[in-house]
Design a protein around this motif. Structure first.
Motif, mmCIF file in Angstrom:
data_model
loop_
_atom_site.group_PDB
_atom_site.id
_atom_site.type_symbol
_atom_site.label_atom_id
_atom_site.label_comp_id
_atom_site.label_asym_id
_atom_site.label_seq_id
_atom_site.Cartn_x
_atom_site.Cartn_y
_atom_site.Cartn_z
ATOM 1 N N VAL A 101 0.848 -1.191 0.000
ATOM 2 C CA VAL A 101 0.000 0.000 0.000
ATOM 3 C C VAL A 101 0.882 1.239 0.000
ATOM 4 C CG1 VAL A 101 -1.828 -1.211 1.215
ATOM 5 C CG2 VAL A 101 -0.155 0.094 2.512
ATOM 6 N N ARG A 102 0.279 2.355 -0.322
ATOM 7 C CA ARG A 102 0.978 3.641 -0.310
ATOM 8 C C ARG A 102 0.755 4.321 1.033
ATOM 9 N NH1 ARG A 102 -0.796 6.926 -5.497
ATOM 10 N NH2 ARG A 102 0.789 8.324 -4.603
ATOM 11 N N PRO A 103 1.702 5.153 1.460
ATOM 12 C CA PRO A 103 1.537 5.819 2.768
ATOM 13 C C PRO A 103 0.290 6.683 2.867
ATOM 14 C CG PRO A 103 3.816 5.960 2.023
ATOM 15 C CD PRO A 103 3.034 5.395 0.878
ATOM 16 N N CYS A 104 -0.164 7.234 1.749
ATOM 17 C CA CYS A 104 -1.344 8.089 1.806
ATOM 18 C C CYS A 104 -2.611 7.303 2.119
ATOM 19 C CB CYS A 104 -1.505 8.849 0.493
ATOM 20 S SG CYS A 104 -1.714 7.789 -0.967
ATOM 21 N N HIS A 105 -2.584 5.982 1.942
ATOM 22 C CA HIS A 105 -3.761 5.146 2.220
ATOM 23 C C HIS A 105 -3.783 4.613 3.652
ATOM 24 C CE1 HIS A 105 -3.839 4.204 -2.375
ATOM 25 N NE2 HIS A 105 -4.442 5.352 -2.095
ATOM 26 N N ILE A 106 -2.713 4.850 4.410
ATOM 27 C CA ILE A 106 -2.628 4.316 5.767
ATOM 28 C C ILE A 106 -3.748 4.833 6.668
ATOM 29 C CG2 ILE A 106 -1.212 4.319 7.871
ATOM 30 C CD1 ILE A 106 -0.341 2.296 5.834
ATOM 31 N N PRO A 107 -4.089 6.135 6.670
ATOM 32 C CA PRO A 107 -5.183 6.585 7.558
ATOM 33 C C PRO A 107 -6.505 5.883 7.276
ATOM 34 C CG PRO A 107 -3.897 8.456 6.807
ATOM 35 C CD PRO A 107 -3.430 7.284 6.016
ATOM 36 N N CYS A 108 -6.833 5.726 5.995
ATOM 37 C CA CYS A 108 -8.099 5.068 5.660
ATOM 38 C C CYS A 108 -8.064 3.591 6.048
ATOM 39 C CB CYS A 108 -8.369 5.218 4.167
ATOM 40 S SG CYS A 108 -9.978 4.586 3.644
ATOM 41 N N ILE A 109 -6.928 2.924 5.846
ATOM 42 C CA ILE A 109 -6.810 1.516 6.224
ATOM 43 C C ILE A 109 -6.915 1.364 7.741
ATOM 44 C CG2 ILE A 109 -5.252 -0.466 6.228
ATOM 45 C CD1 ILE A 109 -4.132 0.530 3.587
ATOM 46 N N THR A 110 -6.328 2.306 8.467
ATOM 47 C CA THR A 110 -6.372 2.240 9.934
ATOM 48 C C THR A 110 -7.800 2.307 10.443
ATOM 49 O OG1 THR A 110 -4.207 3.318 10.022
ATOM 50 C CG2 THR A 110 -5.531 3.325 12.038
ATOM 51 N N VAL A 111 -8.547 3.293 9.982
ATOM 52 C CA VAL A 111 -9.939 3.438 10.432
ATOM 53 C C VAL A 111 -10.788 2.264 9.960
ATOM 54 C CG1 VAL A 111 -11.953 4.966 10.414
ATOM 55 C CG2 VAL A 111 -9.665 5.943 10.417
ATOM 56 N N SER A 112 -10.502 1.742 8.783
ATOM 57 C CA SER A 112 -11.269 0.608 8.272
ATOM 58 C C SER A 112 -11.035 -0.647 9.118
ATOM 59 C CB SER A 112 -10.885 0.337 6.813
ATOM 60 O OG SER A 112 -11.145 1.462 6.002
ATOM 61 N N CYS A 113 -9.799 -0.856 9.562
ATOM 62 C CA CYS A 113 -9.529 -2.002 10.434
ATOM 63 C C CYS A 113 -10.269 -1.865 11.765
ATOM 64 C CB CYS A 113 -8.029 -2.123 10.676
ATOM 65 S SG CYS A 113 -7.086 -2.653 9.227
ATOM 66 N N MET A 114 -10.303 -0.653 12.305
ATOM 67 C CA MET A 114 -11.079 -0.446 13.528
ATOM 68 C C MET A 114 -12.566 -0.673 13.280
ATOM 69 S SD MET A 114 -11.319 0.247 16.715
ATOM 70 C CE MET A 114 -9.721 0.883 17.249
ATOM 71 N N ASN A 115 -13.051 -0.260 12.125
ATOM 72 C CA ASN A 115 -14.455 -0.463 11.788
ATOM 73 C C ASN A 115 -14.790 -1.952 11.696
ATOM 74 O OD1 ASN A 115 -17.131 0.241 10.756
ATOM 75 N ND2 ASN A 115 -16.358 -0.372 8.764
ATOM 76 N N ILE A 116 -13.913 -2.735 11.071
ATOM 77 C CA ILE A 116 -14.144 -4.179 10.970
ATOM 78 C C ILE A 116 -14.083 -4.831 12.347
ATOM 79 C CG2 ILE A 116 -13.243 -6.321 10.020
ATOM 80 C CD1 ILE A 116 -12.205 -4.731 7.654
ATOM 81 N N ALA A 117 -13.126 -4.404 13.171
ATOM 82 C CA ALA A 117 -12.994 -4.992 14.505
ATOM 83 C C ALA A 117 -14.222 -4.703 15.369
ATOM 84 C CB ALA A 117 -11.733 -4.465 15.183
ATOM 85 N N ILE A 118 -14.779 -3.517 15.237
ATOM 86 C CA ILE A 118 -15.997 -3.187 15.989
ATOM 87 C C ILE A 118 -17.159 -4.055 15.520
ATOM 88 C CG2 ILE A 118 -17.683 -1.365 16.447
ATOM 89 C CD1 ILE A 118 -15.424 0.646 16.366
ATOM 90 N N ASP A 119 -17.274 -4.248 14.214
ATOM 91 C CA ASP A 119 -18.329 -5.126 13.692
ATOM 92 C C ASP A 119 -18.158 -6.561 14.193
ATOM 93 O OD1 ASP A 119 -19.838 -3.285 12.328
ATOM 94 O OD2 ASP A 119 -18.719 -3.498 10.455
ATOM 95 N N GLN A 120 -16.935 -7.063 14.190
ATOM 96 C CA GLN A 120 -16.698 -8.421 14.659
ATOM 97 C C GLN A 120 -17.040 -8.581 16.131
ATOM 98 O OE1 GLN A 120 -12.627 -9.318 13.735
ATOM 99 N NE2 GLN A 120 -13.030 -9.738 11.575
ATOM 100 N N HIS A 121 -16.645 -7.595 16.937
ATOM 101 C CA HIS A 121 -16.957 -7.684 18.369
ATOM 102 C C HIS A 121 -18.459 -7.610 18.607
ATOM 103 C CE1 HIS A 121 -16.260 -7.321 22.673
ATOM 104 N NE2 HIS A 121 -17.060 -6.279 22.694
ATOM 105 N N ALA A 122 -19.157 -6.760 17.868
ATOM 106 C CA ALA A 122 -20.609 -6.673 18.014
ATOM 107 C C ALA A 122 -21.281 -7.985 17.608
ATOM 108 C CB ALA A 122 -21.144 -5.514 17.178
ATOM 109 N N GLU A 123 -20.741 -8.635 16.582
ATOM 110 C CA GLU A 123 -21.303 -9.916 16.154
ATOM 111 C C GLU A 123 -21.010 -11.018 17.154
ATOM 112 O OE1 GLU A 123 -20.996 -12.995 12.330
ATOM 113 O OE2 GLU A 123 -20.028 -11.018 12.277
ATOM 114 N N ASP A 124 -19.802 -11.024 17.712
ATOM 115 C CA ASP A 124 -19.440 -12.066 18.675
ATOM 116 C C ASP A 124 -20.224 -11.932 19.973
ATOM 117 O OD1 ASP A 124 -17.658 -13.028 16.843
ATOM 118 O OD2 ASP A 124 -15.912 -12.000 17.716
#
Length: 364
Positions: A101-124
């Motif tokens: 990935v490019r460094p400019c995409h790191i902020p979006c990837i970071t927030v997206s990983c947190m978004n997925i983790a929140i969804d997984q925890h809510a599902e679990d």
């Protein structure tokens, strides 16, 4: 027939047999879970090779650590459980392992990983999530939109095949399993262990996973090293308080024996375990040298429009000049002839809004 309230002669033996059988079932269940984690450990293990300095626009270890600390900021800000943070960091590292990935995409990837983790925890936990994507974007200041985060979340889910995988196997799952196995074995052998709170172990794990030097450490070894690091600290304090060293020596012997058994069962080499221990201790020392509970903090960037709204408050003071009221002030004041019109636009505080008390907000 037995009298009312009398116990069967073999009641104690039956209860002991039932308790032993339950303990055996629980031990078998724990080892079954451990075998499952061992099978999934390879799949959940990141293998990052990031440079310290960017030469060709690559993501550096500093950028990775910055993203990890942003994730921890979001975790502290929204009071999220540690499962969300550990899972988000694991997703981030695994995605960077698989994709360039490019460094400019790191902020979006970071927030997206947190978004997925929140969804997984809510599902679990089968509970609705209490943090929206828009809130994550706003607080993280990632310079992306909620739509960008949703699209990136779908990309991460597809690349890591999250839809069809078992989500057990992070370092936090290992930490809880190994510590519960150790406590149960110590209780069965009547070996006193120093008191350790699970929250302390989780805090140490959060510090370790947010450091780039611990990324490639084996998950089971990382959890085991953190447990023993905390137990050794507690054991030293325990030795200083206890007058008799008999219980301390027995505890130390048990800890070494249990570590040797786990090391053999999980196929952990001595060299790899020592290397992981040194890396974790170095990361914890760097964190402790800062002298702060949470070294990361959110940096609020203000736009020019926001500065125009906030600028009048910079000139407000608590001391006001005294106004002399005299009835002859108007008579003694010389008349001024205005040679030209003076506009407030030429003043230093000419930016809109110019009200010194309340800013003006427009809805259009």
């Amino acid at each position: 027939m037995l009298r009312a309230g009398a116990r069967h002669p073999d009641a104690n033996e039956l209860e002991a047999s039932t308790s032993w059988r339950q303990d055996q079932d629980l031990d078998e269940q724990q080892y079954a879970t451990l075998n499952e984690y061992l099978q999934l450990e390879y799949k959940f293990q990141p293998r990052l090779c990031l440079p310290a300095d960017s030469e060709n626009g690559e993501v550096t270890t500093g950028a990775r650590d910055g993203a990890a600390h942003v994730l921890r900021c979001l975790k502290v800000w929204y009071d999220l459980p540690a499962d969300v943070l550990i899972s988000a960091v694991n997703l981030f590292d695994r995605f960077l392992t698989k994709m360039k990935v490019r460094p400019c995409h790191i902020p979006c990837i970071t927030v997206s990983c947190m978004n997925i983790a929140i969804d997984q925890h809510a599902e679990d936990t089968r509970q609705p999530r209490n943090v929206t994507v828009e809130e994550l974007v706003s607080v993280s200041q990632s310079a992306c939109t909620a739509g960008d985060v949703r699209r990136m979340s779908r990309v991460i889910t597809d690349k890591l095949a999250l839809a069809a995988e078992c989500r057990a196997g992070t370092a936090l799952h290992w930490l809880r399993l190994l510590y519960s196995m150790m406590v149960r074995a110590a209780a069965r052998l009547n070996v006193p262990l120093p008191p350790v709170q699970e929250s302390d172990l989780v805090n140490l794990l959060e510090i370790a996973v947010c450091d780039a030097s611990c990324v490639n450490a084996r998950t089971g070894e990382l959890a085991l090293v953190i447990i023993y690091h905390k137990l050794e600290e507690q054991l030293v304090d325990w030795c200083a308080r206890e007058t008799s060293t008999g219980g301390t020596a027995e505890c130390a012997f048990y800890l070494n024996d249990f570590a040797a058994q786990l090391q053999a069962y999980c196929h952990m080499s001595e060299a790899s375990l020592v290397s992981t221990r040194n890396v974790v201790r170095a990361a914890l020392s760097r964190y402790g040298a800062r002298g702060r509970a949470h070294p990361q903090r959110l940096v609020w960037r203000l736009s020019e429009r926001t500065l125009k709204v906030l600028r009048p408050t910079d000139r407000l003071t608590s001391l006001l000049p005294t106004i002399e009221e005299q009835h002859f002030a108007a008579e003694q004041t010389a008349n001024r002839n205005r040679s030209g019109s003076e506009s407030s636009e030429s003043e230093e505080t000419s930016d809109w809004p110019r009200s010194p008390v309340l800013p003006v907000y427009c809805n259009n």
